[in-house]
Design an enzyme around this catalytic site. Sequence first.
Site, PDB file in Angstrom:
ATOM      1  CB  CYS A   1      16.815   8.525  -2.392  1.00 17.16           C
ATOM      2  SG  CYS A   1      15.275   9.295  -2.376  1.00 17.16           S
TER       3      CYS A   1
ATOM      4  CG  ASP B   1     -16.099   0.125  -1.544  1.00 21.78           C
ATOM      5  OD1 ASP B   1     -16.672  -0.067  -0.252  1.00 21.78           O
ATOM      6  OD2 ASP B   1     -14.816  -0.617  -1.567  1.00 21.78           O
TER       7      ASP B   1
ATOM      8  CB  CYS C   1      13.608   9.509   1.620  1.00 17.32           C
ATOM      9  SG  CYS C   1      13.965   7.912   0.898  1.00 17.32           S
TER      10      CYS C   1
ATOM     11  CB  CYS D   1      14.582   5.151  -3.489  1.00 14.73           C
ATOM     12  SG  CYS D   1      14.499   5.581  -1.509  1.00 14.73           S
TER      13      CYS D   1
ATOM     14  CB  CYS E   1      10.860   7.243  -0.561  1.00 16.72           C
ATOM     15  SG  CYS E   1      11.786   8.439  -1.698  1.00 16.72           S
TER      16      CYS E   1
HETATM   17 ZN   LIG Z   1      13.821   7.997  -1.328  1.00 17.46          ZN
END
Ligand SMILES: [Zn+2]
Length: 452
Positions: free
Chosen positions: A230, A358, A227, A208, A205
């Site tokens: 939160c 790369d 999520c 959070c 997330c």
């Molecule tokens: Zn979250």
Amino acid sequence: MRLFLAILLCKLSRALLRLLGRGGTALPGTLALRLCPDAVSRLAKGIRCVMVTGTNGKTTTCRMIEKLLREAGYDPMANRSGSNLERGIAADLCANAALTGRPKKRWAVIECDEAAFKRVCGEVQPAVVVVTNIFRDQLDRYGEVTHTLEGIRIGLERAQKAVVCLNADDSLVASLAPDAPDRVRFYGIDAALGEGADVSDAPRCIVCGAEYEYEYHTFAHLGGFRCPGCGYSRTEPDVAVTAVDALTAEGSAVELRVDGKTYPAAVSLPAAYNLYNAAAAVAAATALGVEPARAIKGLARIESGFGRMERFELGEAKITMILVKNPAGCDRALEYMASVGEVSAVFCLNDGTADGTDVSWIWDAAFERLFADPAGAPHNIIVSGRRAEDMRLRLKYAGADENAVTVIREVKALADELASMSGEVLVMPTYTAMLPLRAELAGRVGRKEFWK
Ligand SMILES: [Zn+2]
């Protein structure tokens, strides 16, 4: 006066370069900006601009928006040369201006590199911004995805009037919504498309740090995220693909919901990931006032271009070129390749600055999916480019029979080989590998270069 000279010099140098047979170079725009550093903001004044940024799908989304606007009766300018940095945008704006600085066209569709966006966005003052998605690009060029996100955030802060079209399924892009309160238009896909998350650039997330839960995945980290920490979650989009009825090599048939009303839609570009580009284009066109039904009609008449799903018919070979530049984009192309069935596969890997020096990113892309079902694996594989050997090694580890992989370094020899094939041939080059091969193929089928 400075602006006048900048436009004059830009036009002259561009004409001269064309006489020499060279298009799309950085020089005219660089000269214009040196003479008149605020050329972009002065030339964009009075033009209603749509700006498109994000990691993947910018060019195709721009072509789509341009087409939808044309079908609706507008005549926009566009930066078609593929140079999406400030100097390229400056050059295209100069080309669109009379020597007095007055724009010839009142509408513009502008593709803008993520890294250049924060500056150019403030100068252009777009009416609409589209953010396609954010994936890990070549790390040596852009740094982490959060850095890219921060740059776009700053750009949005500088474009206070723009309607901002955000990909609802991309947790990174969607997190930009609070930066454009009341001006956001979300677009997305309401159902699972792919086989789930293969390369995730954003498992955690953005608010959070907890690990996302997904109701469904479309590609990589895109999908119905939520999520548990939160509560940050996908917003129901204003423009959404609600059902996919058919996906073929020619295009797809879907249902599209626009502001609560559902329409049948045909998209004339193949591959499921183009549905995101289509939804983004409809979100942008309708934000500019185009009727939804009219915008959707235009989706059936999109032509692909310049290495993005561009088709070439050479003898018996039906060649599709798909530009790849990072693991997520490559994964989508591989997914498409696996869905085509009987196919010859060509991979051209270079390590120039524009490709990413790369090349280890190829180890993050799921080439394994081509060989998961031996019956469906490509019956013919060619590797090319300066890093052809790296590519061959990658394919070996993915499950390819080493003896079935041919190395062809020279562009003309590669084109000869392609011409001798039959059936569907998918060519996946990196940017600098694409340019000479595309020019060679375009020459053989009599297609004009893009700057002519
Ligand atoms: Zn979250």
